[in-house]
Design a protein around this motif. Sequence first.
Motif, PDB file in Angstrom:
ATOM      1  N   UNK A  89      35.769  54.009 -15.296  1.00  0.00           N
ATOM      2  CA  UNK A  89      36.308  54.774 -16.491  1.00  0.00           C
ATOM      3  C   UNK A  89      37.558  55.293 -16.795  1.00  0.00           C
ATOM      4  N   UNK A  90      38.657  54.943 -15.851  1.00  0.00           N
ATOM      5  CA  UNK A  90      39.751  55.234 -15.716  1.00  0.00           C
ATOM      6  C   UNK A  90      40.703  54.054 -16.258  1.00  0.00           C
ATOM      7  N   UNK A  91      42.039  53.951 -16.522  1.00  0.00           N
ATOM      8  CA  UNK A  91      42.828  53.062 -17.224  1.00  0.00           C
ATOM      9  C   UNK A  91      43.176  52.254 -15.951  1.00  0.00           C
ATOM     10  N   UNK A  92      42.815  50.988 -16.096  1.00  0.00           N
ATOM     11  CA  UNK A  92      43.062  50.088 -14.948  1.00  0.00           C
ATOM     12  C   UNK A  92      44.074  48.971 -15.376  1.00  0.00           C
ATOM     13  N   UNK A  93      44.357  48.846 -16.389  1.00  0.00           N
ATOM     14  CA  UNK A  93      45.417  47.808 -16.464  1.00  0.00           C
ATOM     15  C   UNK A  93      46.097  47.999 -18.054  1.00  0.00           C
ATOM     16  N   UNK A  94      46.741  47.012 -18.414  1.00  0.00           N
ATOM     17  CA  UNK A  94      47.819  47.340 -19.517  1.00  0.00           C
ATOM     18  C   UNK A  94      48.185  45.885 -20.082  1.00  0.00           C
ATOM     19  N   UNK A  95      48.185  45.898 -21.615  1.00  0.00           N
ATOM     20  CA  UNK A  95      48.347  44.805 -22.241  1.00  0.00           C
ATOM     21  C   UNK A  95      49.404  44.968 -23.306  1.00  0.00           C
ATOM     22  N   UNK A  96      49.822  43.813 -23.932  1.00  0.00           N
ATOM     23  CA  UNK A  96      50.643  43.916 -25.178  1.00  0.00           C
ATOM     24  C   UNK A  96      49.821  43.289 -26.342  1.00  0.00           C
ATOM     25  N   UNK A  97      49.353  44.402 -27.229  1.00  0.00           N
ATOM     26  CA  UNK A  97      48.537  44.060 -28.567  1.00  0.00           C
ATOM     27  C   UNK A  97      49.284  44.295 -29.749  1.00  0.00           C
ATOM     28  N   UNK A  98      48.722  43.537 -30.747  1.00  0.00           N
ATOM     29  CA  UNK A  98      49.204  43.422 -32.138  1.00  0.00           C
ATOM     30  C   UNK A  98      48.173  44.357 -33.237  1.00  0.00           C
ATOM     31  N   UNK A  99      48.315  45.228 -33.781  1.00  0.00           N
ATOM     32  CA  UNK A  99      47.294  45.863 -34.502  1.00  0.00           C
ATOM     33  C   UNK A  99      47.457  45.319 -35.868  1.00  0.00           C
ATOM     34  N   UNK A 100      46.852  44.230 -36.245  1.00  0.00           N
ATOM     35  CA  UNK A 100      46.934  43.754 -37.558  1.00  0.00           C
ATOM     36  C   UNK A 100      46.247  44.472 -38.666  1.00  0.00           C
TER      37      UNK A 100
END
Length: 217
Positions: A89-100
């Motif tokens: 339930x914790x933040x385990x990783x990260x990414x680059x996203x685009x909120x179209x």
Amino acid sequence: MTNWLFSPAPTPSLPIVGAAARFPVRRILCVGQNYAAHAREMGHERAEPFFFSKPADAVVTDGADPVFPLATADLHHEVELVCAIGEDGEIVGWGVGCDLTRRDLQATAKEKGRPWDAAKGFDQSAPCGAITLGALPDPAATITLAVNGETRQSGRLDDMVWSPDEILLKARTLWDVRPGDLIFTGTPEGVGPLQEGDLVDASIGGLAPLAFTLRPR
Ligand code: MN
């Protein structure tokens, strides 16, 4: 074994840098106006974080290109740091996203006090790069987006009004945040329109970059 009326849709998922396992996407929460300059360009001052959502199957990944959406003449890019919630339930990783974003539909929704679903939660509205497991990227890291090689958005993660940890705490006051949830954490200033055929390159220092071309419908 469940006897389905028809085959269930496959579980949307994201690749993980350096791992064969994939990250199964359960839900996509998004934060609005989380960079001071972008909030100002949209006509808002600092306020409590607020959320909207996209369906899990809005993710576009593994180098796939989203199709230019229906029903808009003003599709906008918003590059965002994405938090991936792991098994605990914790933040385990990260990414680059685009909120179209279908900005014209969002403007109408704001004007009429209507929900943002059609503006934000449409099909293929969440291109997202591979997840990098581990700690928060360097807060001084740059977050940038270029269209056809021209930089449109450029900021730093520490320009965020609310940090990822603060956003997660706030989200937990509203939802049961569960493994597989993604949280898009807002975009820096410089949002703008996209056309069919545009090449979008988005990056955050230390994370796998995201690149896609908007396919003509
Ligand atoms: Mn956004």
